[in-house]
Each structure stands twice: as C-alpha cells, then as structure tokens.
Design a protein around this motif. Structure first.
Motif, PDB file in Angstrom:
ATOM      1  N   ASP A  58       0.834  -1.150  -0.052  1.00 20.17           N
ATOM      2  CA  ASP A  58       0.001  -0.010  -0.158  1.00 20.17           C
ATOM      3  C   ASP A  58       0.727   1.226  -0.087  1.00 20.17           C
ATOM      4  O   ASP A  58       0.348   2.416   0.190  1.00 20.17           O
ATOM      5  N   GLY A  59       2.062   1.002  -0.135  1.00 14.58           N
ATOM      6  CA  GLY A  59       2.992   2.319  -0.025  1.00 14.58           C
ATOM      7  C   GLY A  59       3.105   2.848   1.284  1.00 14.58           C
ATOM      8  O   GLY A  59       3.879   4.053   1.343  1.00 14.58           O
ATOM      9  N   ILE A  60       2.997   2.336   2.364  1.00 15.91           N
ATOM     10  CA  ILE A  60       3.311   2.724   3.779  1.00 15.91           C
ATOM     11  C   ILE A  60       4.537   2.284   4.221  1.00 15.91           C
ATOM     12  O   ILE A  60       4.877   0.894   3.898  1.00 15.91           O
ATOM     13  N   ASP A  61       5.434   3.314   4.887  1.00 10.62           N
ATOM     14  CA  ASP A  61       6.551   2.929   5.560  1.00 10.62           C
ATOM     15  C   ASP A  61       6.467   1.985   6.631  1.00 10.62           C
ATOM     16  O   ASP A  61       5.622   2.197   7.652  1.00 10.62           O
ATOM     17  N   HIS A  62       7.353   0.955   6.695  1.00 10.33           N
ATOM     18  CA  HIS A  62       7.628   0.155   8.164  1.00 10.33           C
ATOM     19  C   HIS A  62       9.092   0.076   8.456  1.00 10.33           C
ATOM     20  O   HIS A  62       9.902   0.012   7.421  1.00 10.33           O
ATOM     21  N   THR A  63       9.352   0.028   9.700  1.00  6.14           N
ATOM     22  CA  THR A  63      10.646  -0.080  10.002  1.00  6.14           C
ATOM     23  C   THR A  63      11.293  -1.524  10.014  1.00  6.14           C
ATOM     24  O   THR A  63      10.611  -2.311  10.098  1.00  6.14           O
ATOM     25  N   LYS A  64      12.419  -1.538   9.520  1.00  9.26           N
ATOM     26  CA  LYS A  64      12.978  -3.105   9.322  1.00  9.26           C
ATOM     27  C   LYS A  64      13.479  -3.449  10.548  1.00  9.26           C
ATOM     28  O   LYS A  64      14.394  -2.792  11.214  1.00  9.26           O
ATOM     29  N   TRP A  65      13.130  -4.389  11.142  1.00 11.37           N
ATOM     30  CA  TRP A  65      13.530  -5.290  12.401  1.00 11.37           C
ATOM     31  C   TRP A  65      14.104  -6.454  12.082  1.00 11.37           C
ATOM     32  O   TRP A  65      13.512  -7.422  11.416  1.00 11.37           O
ATOM     33  N   SER A  66      15.402  -6.788  12.676  1.00  9.63           N
ATOM     34  CA  SER A  66      15.802  -8.128  12.657  1.00  9.63           C
ATOM     35  C   SER A  66      15.563  -8.733  14.095  1.00  9.63           C
ATOM     36  O   SER A  66      15.756  -8.277  15.019  1.00  9.63           O
ATOM     37  N   MET A  67      14.928  -9.958  13.915  1.00  4.35           N
ATOM     38  CA  MET A  67      14.548 -10.806  14.954  1.00  4.35           C
ATOM     39  C   MET A  67      13.752  -9.892  16.155  1.00  4.35           C
ATOM     40  O   MET A  67      13.609 -10.321  17.278  1.00  4.35           O
ATOM     41  N   GLY A  68      12.948  -9.141  15.574  1.00  4.04           N
ATOM     42  CA  GLY A  68      11.824  -8.254  16.210  1.00  4.04           C
ATOM     43  C   GLY A  68      12.297  -7.098  17.018  1.00  4.04           C
ATOM     44  O   GLY A  68      11.397  -6.441  17.350  1.00  4.04           O
TER      45      GLY A  68
END
Length: 326
Positions: free
Chosen positions: A48-58
């Motif tokens: 949908d073109g919404i930015d999300h943060t990249k997290w490793s292992m949460g």
C-alpha cells in the motif's frame, strides 16, 4: 594492609578498568557514526506504499548512517547521534554508573578476589544479568520506536544507552541475588543491629533529605535537564549511607566509621576532580558537565553516583562497622 582492604582496592581497580572498557566500546560506536552524521532506521514500503521499520529478530533495527541534513530533509527516524551510546560529553556521570555496576558485580556479588565459593553459579548469575539487561533495553527501545512519535530513539529512551545498560545490570544482579542465584552472601544492606523503627526512620529521612537536596540543586541549575532521575539516585545514596553508618550523627564516630567517612569524602572529591581535569585536558570531548558555559549542570548526578560508589566501597572494606577491628 589487611586482606579485606587489599581485596577492596583490587575490586575498585578492576571495576574502574572494566567500566573504562565498557564505555570505550560504546564510544567506538559513537565515533563510527562520524561528525555531522546520524544513524537512521531503515524502512521498507508495503504493497500500500506505507513505510515500515526494518527489524531483525523483532528487536534489533537495521541501521544506516546518513548526513544529519539529509535525515532532517527526508524526515527519517533517527536512531542515534554521536554521543548517544556512551554519553561522552558527560562521561564523568556515565562512567560513575558503569563503575558502580561493575563494583557491585565483582566486589559484592562475585566476591572477587576473596570468597570465590560457588564460582560457577555466580558467573552464571552474572551472565544471566548481562543477557537480561541487554534484552530488556533492546525491548524498551523497540517499544519506544513503535509507540512513540519521537524522531530520536536512543536519546528519548535513555538519554544515553550506557545508562540503560549499566542501570539494568545493577537492577538484575540485585534481583537475582535476592532470589538466591549464586547464594549471595555479602554483608546485609541493613545491619542486623538496627531496630525496625530505625529502619523506617532512616527510610523516611532519606526520602525527605533527598527531596530537599534535589530541590536545592534544581534551584541552582545544577541538574542536567535531559536526565531527570536525580531524586532517585540521591534517595538510594542516602538510604545506603544510613544503612551503613546509622542516621544518628553520634553513631558516625564509632568504631571503624570515621575512617570510612574520610574514605568516602576523599574518594568522591578525588574522582570529581579527576573528571574535571579530564574534561579540561580533552577540551570537553570527555566531559563531566562541570564548569561549562551552561554551568555545572552535572554536579548533582556526579556527587550522588560517586558518593554511592565510595559508600559501597567503604562497606566492602569493613569501614562501616561500629566497632574497632584489629
């Protein structure tokens, strides 16, 4: 020099060395960012073109280093600026907390270099405290990034990451020792000779006096605006003082206590002067927040942390007993 004094001096030296190594690693992270740069959290766009943060292992973010001006223009979420890891501009304060944590770990919990019974269990306790502290702090900054609208994650979560890590280490080793991990056998926090009403009186007096001290320091602009836990540290310091020396002045002059008080006063003044000298010698790169253009806003925390450190050292050395020890 008797064995107890020698052991205490050795524990102090080792704790200072480990605190320096602790902050040196965090200072390396600060310098790796580079002047004029910031660490930002990488993002990705969904369908949908919404930015999300990249997290490793949460809980571990994926970071990138960019120019501060670029981060501001593109409204990037800033993870850390140079100094947010070690707090090197107020390192006299962050170093005091790190030294206190290591001294509690080594001198009071592990019993180094004396009383090394149950070494395996105690080392396991230290390892558990370390892992829990790191995981808790990572989870806390993860929640800060998730539920806060702030654009500076580490700065808003802790002030400085070193404070979060070392305070967490103190809290967890205290909890584990009370739960019996490693059979914590150090001197009791409140000597058995104290009556119940004395304990309550000492607690109430420490809270009242801490409030007065904190109020005076704030009125005189001697507290750091970004770190607002001065009252808690003063309360803990005063509770430790009353527990070790008693809350009646006549008790402070009994037995080994006069030497202990001199040790605390001399050690506190010496360490504050040393950190002020380091600040002057390094032109503020490693600071103490004393005698700066903004004033001495770090004096409250410098005094409370170093007083607590030397109070703990005087107790471990046996200089808080109300009787003479030959």
């Amino acid at each position: 020099m008797n064995n107890r004094i020698l052991n205490t001096a050795t524990a102090i030296l080792v704790s200072l060395i480990l605190a320096a190594a602790n902050l040196a690693g965090l200072y390396y992270l600060d310098t790796s960012i580079g002047p004029g740069n910031v660490q930002v959290i990488e993002t990705f766009k969904d369908s949908d073109g919404i930015d999300h943060t990249k997290w490793s292992m949460g809980i571990i973010p994926e970071l990138n280093i960019v120019k501060d001006s670029v981060a501001q223009q593109e409204n990037m979420r800033i993870w850390a600026r140079p100094g947010d890891y070690s707090g090197h501009r107020v390192m006299g304060i962050t170093f005091a907390l790190a030294a206190l944590m290591w001294f509690i770990w080594i001198g009071l919990y592990l019993g180094f270099p004396g009383n090394m019974t149950l070494v395996r269990q105690r080392l396991m306790g230290l390892g558990i405290a370390l892992v829990l502290s790191v995981l808790t702090n990572l989870a806390f900054v993860r929640m800060t990034a998730q539920f806060s609208s702030t654009d500076l994650i580490l700065g808003s979560a802790f002030g400085y990451l070193s404070i979060g890590l070392n305070a967490g280490g103190l809290w967890y080793i205290t909890l584990l020792s009370r739960l019996g991990v490693g059979r914590h056998e150090s001197r009791p926090i409140i000597p058995a000779s104290h009556m119940r009403d004395e304990k309550i009186s000492a607690l109430l007096m420490s809270l009242v006096i801490a409030f007065v001290i904190e109020t005076v320091f704030r009125r005189l602009n001697l507290t750091l605006p970004g770190l607002t836990f001065d009252f808690v540290i003063w309360a803990v310091t005063l509770i430790a003082f009353f527990n070790y020396y008693g809350y009646i002045p006549a008790k402070w002059l009994r037995g080994e206590r006069p030497f202990g008080l001199m040790m605390v006063a001399f050690g506190t003044v010496l360490t504050i002067l040393v950190w002020f000298g380091i600040q002057r010698f390094t032109s503020g790169v490693f600071g103490s927040a004393l005698m700066t253009p903004a004033g001495s806003q770090g004096l409250s925390l410098m005094l409370s942390f170093w007083l607590l450190f030397w109070l703990t050292a005087s107790n471990l050395s046996g200089k808080t007993t109300p009787i003479k020890i030959r």
